[in-house]
Structures are given as structure tokens and as C-alpha cells.
Write a protein that holds these residues in place. Structure first.
Motif, mmCIF file in Angstrom:
data_model
loop_
_atom_site.group_PDB
_atom_site.id
_atom_site.type_symbol
_atom_site.label_atom_id
_atom_site.label_comp_id
_atom_site.label_asym_id
_atom_site.label_seq_id
_atom_site.Cartn_x
_atom_site.Cartn_y
_atom_site.Cartn_z
ATOM 1 N N GLY A 383 0.790 -1.231 0.000
ATOM 2 C CA GLY A 383 0.000 0.000 0.000
ATOM 3 C C GLY A 383 0.816 1.272 0.000
ATOM 4 O O GLY A 383 0.362 2.302 -0.475
ATOM 5 N N GLU A 384 2.004 1.217 0.560
ATOM 6 C CA GLU A 384 2.850 2.405 0.629
ATOM 7 C C GLU A 384 4.248 1.946 1.032
ATOM 8 O O GLU A 384 4.423 0.802 1.465
ATOM 9 C CB GLU A 384 2.294 3.393 1.654
ATOM 10 C CG GLU A 384 2.061 2.723 2.968
ATOM 11 C CD GLU A 384 1.649 3.658 4.091
ATOM 12 O OE1 GLU A 384 2.211 4.760 4.181
ATOM 13 O OE2 GLU A 384 0.796 3.251 4.868
ATOM 14 N N PRO A 385 5.216 2.823 0.900
ATOM 15 C CA PRO A 385 6.557 2.423 1.327
ATOM 16 C C PRO A 385 6.544 2.099 2.822
ATOM 17 O O PRO A 385 5.882 2.769 3.599
ATOM 18 C CB PRO A 385 7.399 3.679 1.062
ATOM 19 C CG PRO A 385 6.622 4.470 0.041
ATOM 20 C CD PRO A 385 5.179 4.170 0.332
ATOM 21 N N ILE A 386 7.213 1.025 3.200
ATOM 22 C CA ILE A 386 7.327 0.709 4.630
ATOM 23 C C ILE A 386 8.695 1.200 5.100
ATOM 24 O O ILE A 386 9.723 0.859 4.508
ATOM 25 C CB ILE A 386 7.081 -0.798 4.921
ATOM 26 C CG1 ILE A 386 7.256 -1.085 6.410
ATOM 27 C CG2 ILE A 386 7.922 -1.721 4.066
ATOM 28 C CD1 ILE A 386 6.649 -2.424 6.864
ATOM 29 N N ASN A 387 8.685 2.019 6.126
ATOM 30 C CA ASN A 387 9.960 2.545 6.620
ATOM 31 C C ASN A 387 10.708 1.431 7.335
ATOM 32 O O ASN A 387 10.083 0.538 7.923
ATOM 33 C CB ASN A 387 9.730 3.756 7.537
ATOM 34 C CG ASN A 387 8.644 3.514 8.561
ATOM 35 O OD1 ASN A 387 7.559 3.076 8.211
ATOM 36 N ND2 ASN A 387 8.932 3.766 9.819
ATOM 37 N N PRO A 388 12.046 1.438 7.283
ATOM 38 C CA PRO A 388 12.828 0.336 7.877
ATOM 39 C C PRO A 388 12.511 0.080 9.343
ATOM 40 O O PRO A 388 12.486 -1.079 9.768
ATOM 41 C CB PRO A 388 14.274 0.812 7.708
ATOM 42 C CG PRO A 388 14.231 1.714 6.511
ATOM 43 C CD PRO A 388 12.891 2.385 6.550
ATOM 44 N N GLU A 389 12.171 1.112 10.112
ATOM 45 C CA GLU A 389 11.859 0.906 11.533
ATOM 46 C C GLU A 389 10.611 0.032 11.676
ATOM 47 O O GLU A 389 10.574 -0.898 12.473
ATOM 48 C CB GLU A 389 11.600 2.240 12.253
ATOM 49 C CG GLU A 389 12.787 3.194 12.298
ATOM 50 C CD GLU A 389 13.141 3.781 10.936
ATOM 51 O OE1 GLU A 389 12.234 3.924 10.072
ATOM 52 O OE2 GLU A 389 14.324 4.086 10.713
ATOM 53 N N ALA A 390 9.589 0.364 10.890
ATOM 54 C CA ALA A 390 8.350 -0.421 10.959
ATOM 55 C C ALA A 390 8.595 -1.838 10.442
ATOM 56 O O ALA A 390 8.090 -2.814 10.989
ATOM 57 C CB ALA A 390 7.237 0.255 10.154
ATOM 58 N N TRP A 391 9.379 -1.938 9.371
ATOM 59 C CA TRP A 391 9.718 -3.256 8.811
ATOM 60 C C TRP A 391 10.366 -4.116 9.884
ATOM 61 O O TRP A 391 9.972 -5.267 10.107
ATOM 62 C CB TRP A 391 10.671 -3.067 7.628
ATOM 63 C CG TRP A 391 10.840 -4.253 6.714
ATOM 64 C CD1 TRP A 391 10.289 -4.414 5.482
ATOM 65 C CD2 TRP A 391 11.646 -5.435 6.949
ATOM 66 N NE1 TRP A 391 10.678 -5.620 4.927
ATOM 67 C CE2 TRP A 391 11.515 -6.263 5.805
ATOM 68 C CE3 TRP A 391 12.438 -5.881 7.995
ATOM 69 C CZ2 TRP A 391 12.159 -7.487 5.686
ATOM 70 C CZ3 TRP A 391 13.071 -7.116 7.889
ATOM 71 C CH2 TRP A 391 12.938 -7.902 6.736
ATOM 72 N N LEU A 392 11.368 -3.561 10.582
ATOM 73 C CA LEU A 392 12.127 -4.345 11.571
ATOM 74 C C LEU A 392 11.252 -4.729 12.766
ATOM 75 O O LEU A 392 11.385 -5.812 13.325
ATOM 76 C CB LEU A 392 13.373 -3.568 12.014
ATOM 77 C CG LEU A 392 14.456 -3.539 10.933
ATOM 78 C CD1 LEU A 392 15.501 -2.468 11.214
ATOM 79 C CD2 LEU A 392 15.128 -4.913 10.790
ATOM 80 N N TRP A 393 10.341 -3.832 13.134
ATOM 81 C CA TRP A 393 9.427 -4.144 14.238
ATOM 82 C C TRP A 393 8.501 -5.302 13.846
ATOM 83 O O TRP A 393 8.295 -6.243 14.611
ATOM 84 C CB TRP A 393 8.608 -2.893 14.577
ATOM 85 C CG TRP A 393 7.771 -3.034 15.812
ATOM 86 C CD1 TRP A 393 8.166 -2.838 17.105
ATOM 87 C CD2 TRP A 393 6.379 -3.397 15.858
ATOM 88 N NE1 TRP A 393 7.107 -3.057 17.956
ATOM 89 C CE2 TRP A 393 5.998 -3.407 17.218
ATOM 90 C CE3 TRP A 393 5.434 -3.718 14.886
ATOM 91 C CZ2 TRP A 393 4.700 -3.713 17.632
ATOM 92 C CZ3 TRP A 393 4.133 -4.027 15.296
ATOM 93 C CH2 TRP A 393 3.779 -4.024 16.654
ATOM 94 N N TYR A 394 7.991 -5.225 12.637
ATOM 95 C CA TYR A 394 7.113 -6.272 12.085
ATOM 96 C C TYR A 394 7.880 -7.609 12.094
ATOM 97 O O TYR A 394 7.376 -8.638 12.538
ATOM 98 C CB TYR A 394 6.762 -5.845 10.663
ATOM 99 C CG TYR A 394 5.600 -6.508 9.966
ATOM 100 C CD1 TYR A 394 4.512 -7.045 10.641
ATOM 101 C CD2 TYR A 394 5.573 -6.534 8.555
ATOM 102 C CE1 TYR A 394 3.439 -7.600 9.947
ATOM 103 C CE2 TYR A 394 4.505 -7.082 7.861
ATOM 104 C CZ TYR A 394 3.446 -7.626 8.563
ATOM 105 O OH TYR A 394 2.392 -8.164 7.871
ATOM 106 N N TYR A 395 9.109 -7.557 11.656
ATOM 107 C CA TYR A 395 9.945 -8.749 11.545
ATOM 108 C C TYR A 395 10.270 -9.334 12.924
ATOM 109 O O TYR A 395 10.117 -10.523 13.174
ATOM 110 C CB TYR A 395 11.239 -8.385 10.814
ATOM 111 C CG TYR A 395 12.154 -9.555 10.556
ATOM 112 C CD1 TYR A 395 11.816 -10.525 9.613
ATOM 113 C CD2 TYR A 395 13.358 -9.689 11.247
ATOM 114 C CE1 TYR A 395 12.646 -11.610 9.374
ATOM 115 C CE2 TYR A 395 14.201 -10.772 11.013
ATOM 116 C CZ TYR A 395 13.838 -11.730 10.070
ATOM 117 O OH TYR A 395 14.665 -12.799 9.835
#
Ligand code: 6R9
Length: 643
Positions: A383-395
Motif C-alpha cells: 500500500g505504501e513504502p514501509i519505513n525500515p523501523e516499521a519493517w524491523l518491528w514487524y519482523y
């Protein structure tokens, strides 16, 4: 941190159906003989007549795109009939209500019967192949049934998101002259009711093309029913047989229209056809999510958006998956809802949007950790670019560093995913959509359309067609050629900017046109502007995106009032409510700044570049302002910036 590489874990590669070697082989096979590659992939769906012609595409001139064009099929057969013998009793749809105590399960056999009953009833109402049917429903099973019933009789569905206003609904119905509307009494979201039928009644005052309305009973709320026009779904379908002859459709016959925002005021009716779209939906759902028989797959989108079309309904059902449909929101009754649902239904594949991840991240890890997420195998983002901070939290937090994340870049126009890791094959970098899928040919071009090699940043284009590509803008083919193929002649222009790094990985930087992406939803600045200037107190308005912690972008409006109108707090609130009423809650302005004047060139063009910078608090580098008619305006706006 953004350039961290997270390698594919050996245990994941070992089990994946597509590992790096297999992916390389697919890419090579497509490059060697694209027709042969797609001839073999097209067997993923059921054909009534197998195509012998694979592809006929011209991105120049009038632009013409055809795939599998002498083939015949019906999309509902691929999603339903051919599963009956092998998985009739398997659950096709798990429905999870807004209320955590309500859920239901629909098997492939039940779904087939419900679709056939509705399709028969639609035929009796006079709906024929090629007719347009508008669907304005909440996230209930009936939404999927309605889509597939349209496909069954060859009608073209046009879904309007339940959060859109009566005006937005009316303009979409008018644009494609729909003859039938399928809606519900009310929707439910986060404990509140959405008055769908009442909205529809208001919209229909301006929609003479609508002859019939089918109303699903959802909340049981009281609604007005117009004699001869409005029919209760249940009563209308009760006596209908549970089988229904599917219409034979050419591969290039339309399957659906979906309106999306562009740079002008009027949303575009993106048109997808049957064969290529279905092949692309099945191919991408299978490969990107590495779907296995028996797994529970959950995409949290709404069927009002393209993600819901391709990855809740058509892709998963074509692949015989169990797909979860969720009526609610991530924050209700509490912010652990997503994870509670994952634990309850033992979800294996979970696909959501960065805005939801950022909102949940704000509440910390406890609501996530409280629920068992051990069933989850793959996580997705869209849906939109995922910022690396959110990506890492998700991961780290959601996936316990076990689950690969597929960051999937695509658009309403592309029909399905184009750039994404395949989870068992491609190492991930937080914030990057990584590499194109086999058969997808992205390129980065500069402002003049020159293709840039190696590591580069610029405009994202696609050089050649893929089966799921949109075919036209409904009723306006010249606008299709103009919007997507004239900026860089002969190339499909996505409207997105992107960077490609030295490893060939794509990093989407966001829209480069006048479209803003609010919580993963596209909104044309011109649409919000025209809503604002329709208010009696407004002389002029300019709308830009502003950075927003949770939503990615928020809506920032500069408003010039008519002479003599006082800029008051009450008027500000009134304008916010006005835009919500005109377009819908997703267009709610986050900030309104009173602007005695707007920065314009001497020829009268609003300099949006400057307005974007002011809204983003980046006033140090305003760039060249020498072409401004009145440079004093800018200083005034900077001093009175809101927020
Ligand atoms: C599927 C969908 C399309 C626009 C697109 C881009 C943005 C979508 C993205 C992404 C970065 C991703 N977008 N996925 N940007 N990374 N993984 O969202 O369709 O509503 O038409 O929006 O969304 O800007 O151009 P749609």
C-alpha cells in the motif's frame, strides 16, 4: 540500518517451492521464450477454451494490450466449480466479524451455491453480460458472493469502498452507468454502524441508470425500501436453484472496473479483463505467499480496494485457498485484535499495510506478545513504502525473526504484485520491495525518459506488459494512453519514484505526481481541492501531502477564503466536515491553513513544490522562487504554518 540484508534462512529455502535456483530458472525461461512461459502458467486457471494466442501488446500510439485473446473462460469457475470435486468441503472463506464473538465459515460448496443463487436472481432482474453492477458492501461474505455472481453472469462489477460518501458513490455509478446496485442495510466498523443503504438512497437520487437494488441484511437496522426497485437479498435468492450456467467470456472481456484517484479531479475507472487478470492473480498469490494447500491466509484489506479484489477474493480462491475476511479494524475492541484473530484461526500467512503496523507499533510489544503467533509463516506488506523501523518491528516482534516479509509493490492498474521478494528465494532488505517478479521489466528513467543503468534514482516505469495489466480507463481510452504512456512514450509510467541500489534492489520513494498516499489509500489532491472550492466560503484551495507518523502522508490544505469571510475555528471545523461529507472520511484534511494568497507563477500556476516544503517544515531549501508573481506570499505562509 536500511541497508541491512536479511538472508533467506536455509530452513525456509529448503521448504520453499521457489528457492533462488528455481526463481533464476523462471526468470531465464521467461526471457528465453515468454510465450512458452505464459502458455504453461495460464494452466493455473480453468479455461473453457484454451488460448492459442498469448500476447499482443503495443505501448505506442493508441496503446493496445491483449493476453490469451482467443481463450474463453469464466472467472467464477476457476474460483469455485473446479474445486468442488477435490475440496468442496474445505473452507473457502473464514469470516471474522467486527464483534470478536461473531464469525462463520463458508465451504467451497456453500460458496458455489450462494453465488449461483444470486447469479440466477440477477439474470431474472435482467442483468446481462457486459452490464455494470455497483457493489457497495461492508466486509461480509456477501461481498465475495456478489463479485463472483457478477463474474458468473458476465456482468462487470464496480466496487465502491463503504467509506465513500453518497456523492462519491453517485459519481462512480454515473461514470459507468451501472444498472444494479448491491448493498447492505448497514456496515459495522470498530463498534460503530455505517449507514450504507441510507447513503445509497441519497446517491441514487442522482443515478437514473440504476433499475434495481439488492440489499443484504447485515445489522438488521431499519432502512427504507423502495417498491419495485429495492429487493432483500434473502427473499430474492431463496427460491433460486443452487447451480447456474456460467457465461462464456472471452479472455479480454471485462471482469471489473475499480475507480482510483489520479492527478485530475475525476477518479479513473481502471478496467481489468478476465484471462490475464486471473492468471496474474493466481500466479502472484501462489509464488509471493508460497501458499500451501490447507493453509489459512489473511489479507486485512477491504474488498473496496484492489488488494481486496486480487488477494482476498480472486487470487486465493483461484488457488483453492482458505481466505479470511475481516469486517473490523486493528484497534477494536483493543489493539491486539489482529493477533487475537491470528491465534483464533491459526493464520499462516498475514498480509497488511504499513500504516496499521506503525499504529500498532506505537502501542508497544505487549499487545502482540500476548497472543500466540506461532502459526504465522509469512508476513506481507502493501500500500505504501514501509519505513525500515516499521519493517524491523514487524519482523522482530510480530514474526519473532522467523518469518520472511514480502514487501509487495503494485497498483490498482497493475492488477497484482509486480515487485516483491519471493520468500524462499530473495534476501530481504528492510524498506525495499526488492526485485521484480519473473516476467516483470521495471526500469528507472530520468525526467527526459532516458533509461538509467545500475544504481540510479528517478521515475519508475515498466517496459513491457504482464498479463494482469489494466487494459483501459472505462469509457475513455484516450485518457488511458495519455495518463500512462505519454509521459515517457512507449513505456508504462507508474507515477512512482524509485531508487535502485547496486544489488539491483528497488526502493519505492513514493508518488511523483499529484497523488497522495494517506494510510495506503490513494487520494488525488485535485479531488480534495474541488471539494473545498465547492464550499460557499472558499475562493481557492491548494492541497498537498505532508509527512505523517502513522498514515505515511496526511492531507494539508491551504485555503483562501472569499472576500469578507472571517477565518474562524468554527469555519475550519466546518470545512473538515464538508470534505468528509463530499468525498468520505478517508479524505479528512489533517491541517487547514488560511492562506491570504497562494504562491503562483506569473502565468498563474500554483507552485506546489513550495507548498509541499512548507507543509513538511522544510523551508530552508525552498529552491528557486524567482518565478513567483509575489514572493511575499511565501513568507506569510511560512509564518502561519499549522501544526
Ligand atoms: C496495491 C495498492 C498504488 C500506490 C503505488 C505506490 C504505493 C503500493 C507499495 C507502495 C511502496 C509498496 N504502494 N505498494 N509503495 N511500497 N510495497 O496499494 O494499489 O491503491 O492503486 O496504490 O501505492 O505509490 O503507486 P493502489
Amino acid at each position: 540500518m536500511a541497508d541491512d540484508i536479511i538472508a533467506v534462512k536455509p530452513e525456509i529455502a529448503a521448504k520453499a517451492r521457489v528457492d533462488a535456483a528455481k526463481r533464476d530458472a523462471m526468470v531465464a525461461a521467461e526471457a528465453r521464450d515468454a510465450d512458452a512461459f505464459w502458455r504453461s502458467e495460464m494452466t493455473r486457471i480453468a479455461w473453457m477454451k484454451e488460448p492459442t494466442k498469448i500476447k499482443a501488446v503495443d505501448f505506442t500510439g493508441d496503446v493496445s494490450i491483449k493476453w490469451f485473446w482467443d481463450g474463453e473462460l469464466n472467472a467464477s469457475v476457476s474460483c469455485l466449480d473446479r474445486h468442488l470435486a477435490t475440496r468442496g468441503d474445505q473452507v473457502a472463506i473464514i469470516w471474522e466479524g467486527d464483534d470478536p464473538n461473531s464469525d462463520s465459515k463458508v465451504t467451497y460448496r456453500d460458496l458455489h451455491a450462494r453465488v449461483c443463487k444470486l447469479a440466477n436472481a440477477m439474470r431474472k432482474l435482467g442483468v446481462k453480460k457486459g452490464d455494470r453492477v455497483c457493489i457497495y458492501l461492508p466486509m461480509i461474505v456477501e461481498a465475495a458472493v456478489a463479485m463472483l455472481a457478477c463474474a458468473r453472469v458476465g456482468a462487470i462489477h464496480s466496487i465502491v469502498f463503504g467509506g465513500f460518501s453518497p456523492d462519491s458513490l453517485a459519481s462512480r455509478i454515473q461514470d459507468s452507468a451501472c444498472s444494479l446496485l448491491i448493498t447492505a442495510d448497514e456496515g459495522r466498523r470498530g463498534g460503530r454502524k455505517v449507514p450504507l443503504k441510507a447513503n445509497a438512497d441519497e446517491a441514487l437520487l442522482a443515478c437514473p441508470s440504476i433499475r434495481h437494488v439488492i440489499v443484504a441484511k447485515n445489522t438488521g437496522g431499519t432502512v427504507a425500501m423502495k417498491d419495485g426497485r429495492d429487493h432483500w437479498w434473502e427473499a430474492l435468492t431463496a427460491g433460486e436453484p443452487d447451480t447456474c450456467e456460467p457465461e462464456r467470456m472471452n479472455a479480454e472481456d471485462p471482469l471489473f472496473i475499480l475507480y482510483t484517484s489520479g492527478s485530475t479531479g475525476k477518479p479513473k475507472g481502471v478496467l481489468h479483463t478476465t484471462g490475464g487478470y486471473m492468471v496474474w492473480a493466481a500466479f502472484t498469490h501462489d509464488n509471493v505467499f508460497d501458499y500451501r494447500d490447507g493453509e489459512i491466509y489473511w489479507c486485512t484489506a477491504d474488498v473496496g480496494w484492489v488488494t481486496g479484489h486480487t488477494y482476498i477474493v480472486y487470487g486465493p480462491l483461484a488457488n483453492g485457498a482458505t481466505t479470511l475476511m475481516f469486517e473490523g479494524v486493528p484497534s477494536w475492541p483493543d489493539n491486539g485484535r489482529f493477533w487475537q484473530v491470528c491465534a483464533k484461526h491459526k493464520v499462516n500467512i498475514f498480509y497488511t499495510a504499513p500504516t496499521a503496523i506503525r499504529a500498532l507499533m506505537r502501542d508497544g510489544e505487549a499487545p502482540v506478545r500476548k497472543h500466540d503467533r506461532s502459526s504465522i509463516r509469512i508476513l506481507g506488506s502493501v500500500g505504501e513504502p514501509i519505513n525500515p523501523e516499521a519493517w524491523l518491528w514487524y519482523y522482530r516482534v510480530v514474526g519473532d525473526e522467523r518469518c520472511p516479509i514480502v514487501d509487495t509493490w503494485w497498483q490498482t492498474e497493475t492488477g497484482g504484485i509486480l515487485i516483491s521478494p519471493l520468500p524462499g528465494a530473495v534476501a530481504q532488505k528492510p524498506g525495499s520491495a526488492t526485485l521484480p517478479l519473473p516476467g516483470v521489466k521495471p526500469a528507472i528513467v530520468d525526467g527526459e525518459g532516458n533509461i538509467l543503468d545500475g544504481a540510479a534514482e528517478g521515475n519508475l516505469v515498466i517496459l513491457d506488459s504482464w498479463p494482469g495489466q489494466m487494459r483501459t480507463i472505462y469509457g475513455d481510452h484516450p485518457r488511458f494512453a495519455q495518463t500512462y504512456f505519454s509521459t515517457f512514450p512507449g513505456k508504462y509510467f507508474t507515477g512512482d519514484g524509485a531508487r535502485r541500489d547496486a544489488d539491483g534492489y528497488y526502493w519505492i520513494t513514493g508518488r511523483v505526481d499529484d497523488v497522495i498516499n494517506v494510510a495506503g489509500h490513494r487520494m488525488g489532491t485535485a479531488e480534495v481541492e474541488s471539494a473545498l472550492v465547492a464550499h460557499q466560503s472558499v475562493a481557492e484551495a491548494a492541497v498537498v501531502g505532508m509527512p505523517h507518523d502513522i498514515k505515511g502522508q496526511g492531507i494539508y490544505a491551504y485555503v483562501t477564503l472569499k472576500a469578507g469571510v472571517e477565518p474562524t475555528e468554527a469555519l475550519r471545523k466546518e470545512l473538515v466536515a464538508w470534505v468528509r461529507k463530499e468525498i468520505g472520511p478517508i479524505a479528512t484534511p489533517d491541517a487547514i491553513q488560511w492562506a491570504p494568497g497562494l504562491p503562483k507563477t506569473r502565468s498563474g500556476k500554483i507552485m506546489r513544490r513550495i507548498l509541499r516544503k512548507i507543509a513538511a517544515n522544510e523551508t530552508d531549501g525552498l529552491g528557486d522562487t524567482s518565478t513567483l508573481a509575489d514572493p511575499g506570499v511565501v513568507q506569510e505562509l511560512i509564518e502561519n504554518k499549522v501544526g
